[in-house]
Write a protein that holds these residues in place. Structure first.
Motif, PDB file in Angstrom:
ATOM      1  N   PRO A 208     -47.832  58.380 -33.394  1.00  0.00           N
ATOM      2  CA  PRO A 208     -49.261  58.776 -33.692  1.00  0.00           C
ATOM      3  C   PRO A 208     -49.504  60.406 -33.516  1.00  0.00           C
ATOM      4  CG  PRO A 208     -48.835  58.133 -31.403  1.00  0.00           C
ATOM      5  CD  PRO A 208     -47.406  57.773 -32.155  1.00  0.00           C
ATOM      6  N   ILE A 209     -50.637  60.598 -33.934  1.00  0.00           N
ATOM      7  CA  ILE A 209     -50.934  62.193 -33.854  1.00  0.00           C
ATOM      8  C   ILE A 209     -52.229  62.520 -32.873  1.00  0.00           C
ATOM      9  CG2 ILE A 209     -51.938  64.084 -35.503  1.00  0.00           C
ATOM     10  CD1 ILE A 209     -50.797  62.354 -37.744  1.00  0.00           C
ATOM     11  N   ALA A 210     -52.026  63.238 -32.077  1.00  0.00           N
ATOM     12  CA  ALA A 210     -53.204  63.578 -31.291  1.00  0.00           C
ATOM     13  C   ALA A 210     -53.602  64.866 -31.293  1.00  0.00           C
ATOM     14  CB  ALA A 210     -52.883  63.129 -29.617  1.00  0.00           C
ATOM     15  N   VAL A 211     -54.812  65.392 -31.784  1.00  0.00           N
ATOM     16  CA  VAL A 211     -55.278  66.749 -31.921  1.00  0.00           C
ATOM     17  C   VAL A 211     -56.519  67.017 -30.770  1.00  0.00           C
ATOM     18  CG1 VAL A 211     -56.495  68.360 -33.277  1.00  0.00           C
ATOM     19  CG2 VAL A 211     -54.893  66.726 -34.090  1.00  0.00           C
ATOM     20  N   GLU A 212     -56.299  67.866 -30.113  1.00  0.00           N
ATOM     21  CA  GLU A 212     -57.220  68.390 -28.884  1.00  0.00           C
ATOM     22  C   GLU A 212     -57.858  69.681 -29.245  1.00  0.00           C
ATOM     23  OE1 GLU A 212     -57.555  69.008 -23.975  1.00  0.00           O
ATOM     24  OE2 GLU A 212     -55.751  68.381 -25.023  1.00  0.00           O
ATOM     25  N   SER A 213     -59.274  69.575 -29.442  1.00  0.00           N
ATOM     26  CA  SER A 213     -60.117  70.729 -29.832  1.00  0.00           C
ATOM     27  C   SER A 213     -60.481  71.430 -28.420  1.00  0.00           C
ATOM     28  CB  SER A 213     -61.164  70.552 -30.839  1.00  0.00           C
ATOM     29  OG  SER A 213     -61.762  71.420 -31.071  1.00  0.00           O
ATOM     30  N   ILE A 214     -60.321  72.719 -28.149  1.00  0.00           N
ATOM     31  CA  ILE A 214     -60.787  73.221 -26.957  1.00  0.00           C
ATOM     32  C   ILE A 214     -61.562  74.448 -27.568  1.00  0.00           C
ATOM     33  CG2 ILE A 214     -59.032  72.181 -25.498  1.00  0.00           C
ATOM     34  CD1 ILE A 214     -57.446  74.722 -25.785  1.00  0.00           C
ATOM     35  N   PRO A 215     -62.341  75.155 -26.495  1.00  0.00           N
ATOM     36  CA  PRO A 215     -62.865  76.306 -26.770  1.00  0.00           C
ATOM     37  C   PRO A 215     -61.969  77.635 -26.926  1.00  0.00           C
ATOM     38  CG  PRO A 215     -64.143  75.238 -24.566  1.00  0.00           C
ATOM     39  CD  PRO A 215     -62.740  74.656 -25.206  1.00  0.00           C
ATOM     40  N   PRO A 216     -62.298  78.552 -27.917  1.00  0.00           N
ATOM     41  CA  PRO A 216     -61.380  79.410 -28.266  1.00  0.00           C
ATOM     42  C   PRO A 216     -60.838  80.448 -27.044  1.00  0.00           C
ATOM     43  CG  PRO A 216     -62.989  79.668 -29.780  1.00  0.00           C
ATOM     44  CD  PRO A 216     -63.613  78.545 -28.920  1.00  0.00           C
ATOM     45  N   SER A 217     -61.618  80.486 -25.948  1.00  0.00           N
ATOM     46  CA  SER A 217     -61.205  81.211 -24.660  1.00  0.00           C
ATOM     47  C   SER A 217     -60.151  80.512 -24.158  1.00  0.00           C
ATOM     48  CB  SER A 217     -62.514  81.626 -23.833  1.00  0.00           C
ATOM     49  OG  SER A 217     -62.928  80.349 -23.456  1.00  0.00           O
ATOM     50  N   ILE A 218     -60.378  79.297 -23.949  1.00  0.00           N
ATOM     51  CA  ILE A 218     -59.235  78.621 -23.294  1.00  0.00           C
ATOM     52  C   ILE A 218     -57.835  78.167 -23.976  1.00  0.00           C
ATOM     53  CG2 ILE A 218     -58.491  75.889 -22.263  1.00  0.00           C
ATOM     54  CD1 ILE A 218     -61.631  75.687 -21.740  1.00  0.00           C
ATOM     55  N   PHE A 219     -58.395  78.384 -25.412  1.00  0.00           N
ATOM     56  CA  PHE A 219     -57.056  78.254 -26.360  1.00  0.00           C
ATOM     57  C   PHE A 219     -56.307  79.617 -26.235  1.00  0.00           C
ATOM     58  CE2 PHE A 219     -55.018  79.532 -30.474  1.00  0.00           C
ATOM     59  CZ  PHE A 219     -54.337  78.282 -30.868  1.00  0.00           C
ATOM     60  N   THR A 220     -56.890  80.770 -25.947  1.00  0.00           N
ATOM     61  CA  THR A 220     -56.087  81.988 -25.717  1.00  0.00           C
ATOM     62  C   THR A 220     -55.265  81.838 -24.366  1.00  0.00           C
ATOM     63  OG1 THR A 220     -57.842  83.301 -26.820  1.00  0.00           O
ATOM     64  CG2 THR A 220     -56.297  84.529 -25.784  1.00  0.00           C
ATOM     65  N   LYS A 221     -55.919  81.325 -23.447  1.00  0.00           N
ATOM     66  CA  LYS A 221     -55.287  81.145 -22.199  1.00  0.00           C
ATOM     67  C   LYS A 221     -53.938  80.136 -22.120  1.00  0.00           C
ATOM     68  CE  LYS A 221     -58.993  82.052 -19.388  1.00  0.00           C
ATOM     69  NZ  LYS A 221     -60.157  81.563 -18.387  1.00  0.00           N
ATOM     70  N   TRP A 222     -54.307  79.085 -23.113  1.00  0.00           N
ATOM     71  CA  TRP A 222     -53.075  78.096 -23.177  1.00  0.00           C
ATOM     72  C   TRP A 222     -51.951  78.727 -24.127  1.00  0.00           C
ATOM     73  CZ3 TRP A 222     -51.539  75.943 -28.036  1.00  0.00           C
ATOM     74  CH2 TRP A 222     -50.532  74.900 -27.880  1.00  0.00           C
ATOM     75  N   MET A 223     -52.122  79.485 -25.101  1.00  0.00           N
ATOM     76  CA  MET A 223     -51.270  80.310 -25.880  1.00  0.00           C
ATOM     77  C   MET A 223     -50.443  81.128 -24.962  1.00  0.00           C
ATOM     78  SD  MET A 223     -49.999  79.904 -28.792  1.00  0.00           S
ATOM     79  CE  MET A 223     -51.607  78.883 -29.725  1.00  0.00           C
ATOM     80  N   SER A 224     -51.120  81.869 -24.158  1.00  0.00           N
ATOM     81  CA  SER A 224     -50.465  82.815 -23.254  1.00  0.00           C
ATOM     82  C   SER A 224     -49.471  82.035 -22.435  1.00  0.00           C
ATOM     83  CB  SER A 224     -51.572  83.589 -22.429  1.00  0.00           C
ATOM     84  OG  SER A 224     -52.320  84.188 -23.426  1.00  0.00           O
ATOM     85  N   LYS A 225     -49.945  81.056 -21.953  1.00  0.00           N
ATOM     86  CA  LYS A 225     -49.091  80.294 -21.038  1.00  0.00           C
ATOM     87  C   LYS A 225     -47.815  79.591 -21.713  1.00  0.00           C
ATOM     88  CE  LYS A 225     -49.100  76.240 -18.005  1.00  0.00           C
ATOM     89  NZ  LYS A 225     -50.155  75.089 -17.486  1.00  0.00           N
ATOM     90  N   MET A 226     -48.231  79.250 -22.921  1.00  0.00           N
ATOM     91  CA  MET A 226     -46.923  78.583 -23.712  1.00  0.00           C
ATOM     92  C   MET A 226     -46.036  79.744 -24.025  1.00  0.00           C
ATOM     93  SD  MET A 226     -47.529  75.324 -23.921  1.00  0.00           S
ATOM     94  CE  MET A 226     -46.237  74.870 -25.287  1.00  0.00           C
ATOM     95  N   ASN A 227     -46.482  80.910 -24.293  1.00  0.00           N
ATOM     96  CA  ASN A 227     -45.558  82.183 -24.811  1.00  0.00           C
ATOM     97  C   ASN A 227     -44.886  82.509 -23.365  1.00  0.00           C
ATOM     98  OD1 ASN A 227     -46.317  82.305 -27.463  1.00  0.00           O
ATOM     99  ND2 ASN A 227     -47.828  83.300 -27.242  1.00  0.00           N
ATOM    100  N   SER A 228     -45.325  82.275 -22.465  1.00  0.00           N
ATOM    101  CA  SER A 228     -44.490  82.882 -21.156  1.00  0.00           C
ATOM    102  C   SER A 228     -43.730  81.864 -20.616  1.00  0.00           C
ATOM    103  CB  SER A 228     -45.570  83.360 -20.106  1.00  0.00           C
ATOM    104  OG  SER A 228     -46.440  82.202 -19.809  1.00  0.00           O
ATOM    105  N   ALA A 229     -43.787  80.753 -21.078  1.00  0.00           N
ATOM    106  CA  ALA A 229     -42.845  79.546 -20.673  1.00  0.00           C
ATOM    107  C   ALA A 229     -41.635  79.658 -21.029  1.00  0.00           C
ATOM    108  CB  ALA A 229     -43.542  78.154 -20.902  1.00  0.00           C
TER     109      ALA A 229
END
Length: 229
Positions: A208-229
């Protein structure tokens, strides 16, 4: 009511899907009108006791039943051509994501953000939480910001797959050795599911495919977390 809802289109999550829904309703209304008219005329012919044995031709009625279908086709073709143009239009993307189809899971690469990637497997029923969706939820969802133009590039590593999200009006083939792309915009937050729409093997229905749409501000925080992991 649940059975009736299964026959309807999913609630749209993008402007293109809204236009597709409008066109579906537009074409369906024309089909209903044609069906009612033809049904009424057939019923009157069955129960009509009058006939004209001297009737050999009718040029007026032939002109009418040739012109009316042509006009009807124009009313269907013009919105359809407009919609096809909108579906093929590629705008300047804010986020680019690459989806790679495997047997039988998806991989996602975010090349705009230090090029990190992850695999997305279906969550087994035995590991599913109480609020999970059976045979639809995955361990790593594709995260994108809403109200942002997204460019999705799709390919495959083994056989032909198809990346499909009905609520976004997105269905694009993942072909080995070929990079296809599609552009879309999500106008609301939420969680949206899809499945591979190409018969790709024994476990075709389990990727299956699961897409989660979130606000851009939360997307930026998620992206920073993924890059630091």
């Amino acid at each position: 009511m649940a059975t009736w809802n299964m026959l309807l289109l999913q609630d749209s999550a993008s402007p293109l899907m809204e236009q597709l829904t409008f066109f579906h309703n537009h074409a369906l209304m024309i089909l209903v009108m044609i069906t009612m008219l033809v049904g009424y005329m057939m019923s009157t012919l069955f129960f009509n006791k009058f006939n004209n044995r001297f009737l050999l031709e009718g040029q007026k009625i032939e002109i009418i039943w040739t012109t009316l279908p042509a006009v009807t086709l124009i009313f269907i073709a013009l919105p359809s051509l407009r919609l096809l143009y909108l579906l093929d239009e590629i705008n300047n993307p804010l986020v680019s994501v690459k989806a790679i189809g495997h047997q039988w899971y998806w991989s996602y690469e975010y090349g705009d953000f230090m090029n990190f990637e992850f695999d997305s497997y279906m969550t087994p029923t035995t590991s599913l939480s109480m609020d999970g969706f059976r045979l639809l939820d995955v361990n790593n969802r594709m995260i994108i910001p809403y109200n942002s133009q997204i460019r999705l590039m799709v390919t495959a590593a083994d056989v032909i797959h198809s990346w499909t999200i009905p609520a976004l009006s997105v269905k694009i083939d993942a072909t080995p050795g070929r990079l296809n792309q599609v552009s879309f915009l999500m106008n609301r937050t939420g969680l949206f599911f899809g499945q591979c729409s190409e018969i790709c093997g024994a476990n075709h229905s389990f990727m299956p495919i699961a897409v989660e749409s979130i606000p851009p501000s939360i997307f930026t925080k998620w992206m920073s977390k993924m890059n630091s992991a």
